[in-house]
Scaffold this motif. Structure first.
Motif: not given
Length: 441
Positions: A28-29, A46-48, A246-247, A379-380
């Motif tokens: 996640g980082l 990248a998010g996908v 996560g975000a 993250p997405g």
């Protein structure tokens, strides 16, 4: 009927959080910036890439739980999975960052393949691991003590992996050099091995209160699990909070580089985040003993919201305020881990008590699937906010970012998590089992 676990068993079980904390933190980082700033992959793509392998766990985790429910291994119903799944995870993680750097399509395919392998191995470690407390002890308060140890180790694991993994990348290049990421992959794999072997050995003398494995198909068991109102509201709360966390994790490297103008700031942010968590975790345990777990979870969530909103001011000239806000988030995060982790086995064990059948693995599989999905969506969402803000990807991290991208980083790191966590509290207020158990343990 109730059991007080030995300190050795508590410590041994807690060592598993070295693995869960490390794998939950490092991808996640670092994975999103690795894709956008080292491999030159567009933020949306990248998010996908980050999302899809973890979304696979939504399907796999309940299956892993059902398989562990039916296990009759002489080494324990759950323990053998810790060693096999955990060691496979370590190998796959080392390979995740060891792939080609181009062309982008090939590099992306490598990451997707090995992240899928990581997610699969992790499911067969994490689900049995999280299911164990409901079978290790029947005592309401003992589960909170067990989770206090686990969260303390979790905080240390987050600090160790979150602070040192970027440092290893920099020591062997910089955040845009693939060689640094490859060394980091091996380094993190070794940390995973320590946690996996420690948990496997440390729980060898743990009690194992087995009940009859539930019959019927997996679909039948999922239907029965979903019928538990307390489980539904607890799961929704935790998933929304996992999305927010996560975000925030995905945004740390971007905040450090683009808003605070210091790569070292990511390490300081983690120290500010984890330090208070280590100090207040025992206090959250005391609160649970006096006023119950739901009350503590609501207060901890409030700390998370306040701290996240304060992070909106993340700029180089307000660095001190940012670190204070991170500390407030850390106080809340400690409680937001202790309480739900202690409430989940309460729900699963109560179902086993009333039904006489073991669905603990299915409960845990659905829970960890939800957590994994939340940590993938977070993250997405951050990547989507970056794309809306016009973030410019590159292969060397030198692209000049427009003001809109800097604003997007701040919003994705603060307001988005705050809104998600605040929404989760609406569901948490409907949780009722805590009052029943504190009145009739």
């Amino acid at each position: 009927m109730a059991d007080t676990l030995t300190p050795g068993v508590r410590r041994g079980y807690a060592l598993g959080s070295v693995a869960t904390g490390t794998f939950g933190t490092v991808p996640g980082l670092l994975l999103l910036p690795y894709l956008t700033d080292s491999l030159g992959i567009a933020a949306v793509v990248a998010g996908v890439i980050v999302f899809v392998p973890k979304a696979w766990d939504v399907v796999l985790n309940p299956i892993a739980g059902r398989i562990s429910d039916r296990s009759s291994a002489p080494g324990g119903r759950r323990r053998p999975f810790l060693l096999k799944g955990g060691l496979a995870l370590a190998v796959c993680f080392a390979l995740l960052f060891a792939g080609p750097t181009g062309p982008p399509a090939l590099a992306a395919a490598w990451v997707v393949l090995w992240f899928l392998a990581c997610a699969t191995a992790y499911a067969f470690f994490q689900v049995p691991y999280v299911a164990m407390p409901a079978e290790m002890t029947l005592d309401y308060a003992e589960r909170t003590r067990l989770m206090t140890w686990r969260v303390a180790v979790l905080a240390l694991a987050i600090l160790l992996s979150g602070a040192t993994a970027p440092a290893v990348v920099d020591a062997f290049g910089d955040e845009q050099t693939p060689a640094g990421y490859r060394v980091m992959g091996v380094y993190v794999a070794l940390i995973l091995v320590v946690g996996v072997v420690g948990a496997w050995r440390g729980t060898r003398d743990a009690p194992d209160h087995r009940v009859e494995t539930a019959g019927g198909t997996l679909r039948d068991q999922l239907r029965l699990v979903s019928a538990s109102r307390d489980f539904r509201v607890l799961l929704l709360t935790f998933v929304l909070q996992a999305m927010g966390v996560g975000a925030m994790l995905a945004g740390v490297a971007y905040v450090a580089d683009d808003l605070l103008d210091s790569a070292a700031a990511s390490t300081i942010l983690f120290a500010a985040f984890v330090g208070p968590a280590l100090l207040v975790t025992p206090l959250w345990e005391r609160h649970a003993a006096r006023r119950g777990k739901r009350s503590g979870y609501l207060i901890a969530s409030t700390f998370l919201v306040v701290g996240a909103l304060l992070l909106l001011v993340a700029r180089a000239e307000l660095t001190a305020v940012v670190y204070v806000a991170a500390a407030i988030v850390g106080i809340g995060y400690a409680g937001a881990q202790v309480f739900p982790m202690a409430m989940l086995p309460d729900v699963a064990a109560e179902d086993a008590r009333t039904s006489g059948e073991n669905r603990i693995g299915v409960f845990t599989g659905v829970w960890t699937a939800g957590e994994t999905l939340g940590l993938a969506i977070g993250p997405g969402l951050f990547a989507l906010v970056l794309a809306i803000g016009g973030y410019v990807s590159s292969t060397d991290g030198s692209a000049e970012q427009p003001d809109s991208a800097l604003t997007a980083i701040a919003l994705g790191f603060s307001v988005v998590p705050a809104v998600l966590i605040a929404a989760s509290m609406l569901f948490l207020r409907r949780y009722a089992l805590d009052a029943d158990l504190t009145t009739h343990p």
